[in-house]
Each structure stands twice: as structure tokens, then as C-alpha cells.
Enzyme design. Sequence first.
Site, PDB file in Angstrom:
ATOM      1  N   HIS A   1       0.868  10.267   4.866  1.00 18.49           N
ATOM      2  CA  HIS A   1       0.359   8.894   4.828  1.00 18.49           C
ATOM      3  C   HIS A   1      -1.154   8.853   4.969  1.00 18.49           C
ATOM      4  O   HIS A   1      -1.843   8.231   4.172  1.00 18.49           O
ATOM      5  CB  HIS A   1       1.028   8.044   5.915  1.00 18.49           C
ATOM      6  CG  HIS A   1       0.710   6.596   5.813  1.00 18.49           C
ATOM      7  ND1 HIS A   1      -0.438   6.053   6.351  1.00 18.49           N
ATOM      8  CD2 HIS A   1       1.383   5.570   5.234  1.00 18.49           C
ATOM      9  CE1 HIS A   1      -0.455   4.748   6.107  1.00 18.49           C
ATOM     10  NE2 HIS A   1       0.631   4.428   5.427  1.00 18.49           N
ATOM     11  N   GLY A   2      -1.681   9.477   6.008  1.00 21.13           N
ATOM     12  CA  GLY A   2      -3.123   9.577   6.181  1.00 21.13           C
ATOM     13  C   GLY A   2      -3.813   8.430   6.896  1.00 21.13           C
ATOM     14  O   GLY A   2      -4.983   8.536   7.218  1.00 21.13           O
ATOM     15  N   ASP A   3      -3.114   7.335   7.149  1.00 19.07           N
ATOM     16  CA  ASP A   3      -3.730   6.207   7.863  1.00 19.07           C
ATOM     17  C   ASP A   3      -2.689   5.494   8.724  1.00 19.07           C
ATOM     18  O   ASP A   3      -2.526   4.279   8.649  1.00 19.07           O
ATOM     19  CB  ASP A   3      -4.380   5.236   6.880  1.00 19.07           C
ATOM     20  CG  ASP A   3      -5.317   4.227   7.563  1.00 19.07           C
ATOM     21  OD1 ASP A   3      -5.755   4.494   8.709  1.00 19.07           O
ATOM     22  OD2 ASP A   3      -5.599   3.181   6.961  1.00 19.07           O
ATOM     23  N   VAL A   4      -2.014   6.279   9.544  1.00 14.44           N
ATOM     24  CA  VAL A   4      -0.996   5.713  10.441  1.00 14.44           C
ATOM     25  C   VAL A   4      -1.705   4.983  11.573  1.00 14.44           C
ATOM     26  O   VAL A   4      -2.559   5.548  12.251  1.00 14.44           O
ATOM     27  CB  VAL A   4      -0.067   6.825  10.994  1.00 14.44           C
ATOM     28  CG1 VAL A   4       0.857   6.282  12.064  1.00 14.44           C
ATOM     29  CG2 VAL A   4       0.727   7.450   9.853  1.00 14.44           C
TER      30      VAL A   4
ATOM     31  N   ASN B   1      -0.559  -0.798  10.076  1.00 18.54           N
ATOM     32  CA  ASN B   1       0.113  -0.341   8.862  1.00 18.54           C
ATOM     33  C   ASN B   1       1.630  -0.220   9.025  1.00 18.54           C
ATOM     34  O   ASN B   1       2.310   0.312   8.147  1.00 18.54           O
ATOM     35  CB  ASN B   1      -0.489   0.975   8.374  1.00 18.54           C
ATOM     36  CG  ASN B   1      -1.841   0.762   7.742  1.00 18.54           C
ATOM     37  OD1 ASN B   1      -2.188  -0.355   7.360  1.00 18.54           O
ATOM     38  ND2 ASN B   1      -2.623   1.816   7.644  1.00 18.54           N
TER      39      ASN B   1
END
Length: 185
Positions: free
Chosen positions: A56-59, A63
Site C-alpha cells: 500500500h505504501g501510505d497506511v 486511509n
Amino acid sequence: SSTQPPRGFMVMPFAEGGCLRDWLTTHGAGQPHHALRILHQCLEALAALHACGIVHGDVKPQNFLMSSASATAIPLLADFDTSRTATDMGDHFVTTSTQTKIAGSTRYLSPEVQQFVDREVARASSAAASASATASRNENSSDSVMTPAIDIYALGVMWLESRVSNLVVVPGAVPSIPANCAAFT
């Protein structure tokens, strides 16, 4: 007639409960069983994502959208614009993205991602590095840090935030928990 590549679509149910941060303010404070249930469901969402070879990279709490405003709401993982596909290589993932830009929320960046960002900033600010910067970026691309571990780290910070009201998070460092904290009671 021209041939266009196939396009994918993602369909989600309407999430009327707002984001996880707001939901935890209402239902998580003083209710560790609600927060623990949500943590488990968030872990299941990330496990399913990682099993598909996606990081995901942007938990972060903003979000995860909640299915409803009720105490029994289900978190829905959203905002995949920073996600990367990956190839499973044994026990770890190697991403296939060639981008070197790291996107994400500073508070939730894992130490290895923050170190990568710091190295890239140092390289970019070096006047002599302009010719060699391209070669260095190819050798040290963001692929090595875009692993499922960064999602799990961010979820850990989220969990601590839900339990510790005065959590101190320094980007790139392990969060510090106050010594007198009764976070897990």
C-alpha cells in the site's frame, strides 16, 4: 479503430462512517476491544493486499474508511495511489516500480523509508552529484524499501496512537511510549 490497453476499475461500498481516526475518537477511547477488533480487520486487509503482491505504501487512519458510524463498523482500506505491485521472492517482496519517489505520511513512515528519503534529499542537494545522481538512484531505488513491512510498521503506529494519547512519533524512529502509560489495559 485504435487498440487501447484494458483498464481496471475498483468498486467499493459507500463508507458512511468516516475515517478510522474519527471512528476511534468515538468508539475506541476507553474501549480496547473495539480498537483490537479493528486492528485485526486492518491486518486482514493488509494480509490480503500483500498476498496479491501489492504494498500500500501510505497506511494511516485516514486511509481506512469505516463502513458505518456504528461500533460494529468494518474498516475499508482506501487510497491506493502510492501502492506498488510486487513479485514474491521467497520471504520478501521486490517491487517492480521504477519510480524513486516515496509518497506517504511522515508520521507513519518506517525507519528504512525515512532513511531512504534522507539519502535521496542529501543526493539531490549535492551540487556535484547531478551527473551521477541518475546512476545512484537506479542502484538504490525505492524498490528495496517498498516491502510489506512498511505497511505493518504504519499499522503498528496507528495501533499505538489508538491506545496512547500522548504518543511521540519522530519520523524514522521507533515511537516512544511514556513510561507511565497504561496503553494496553
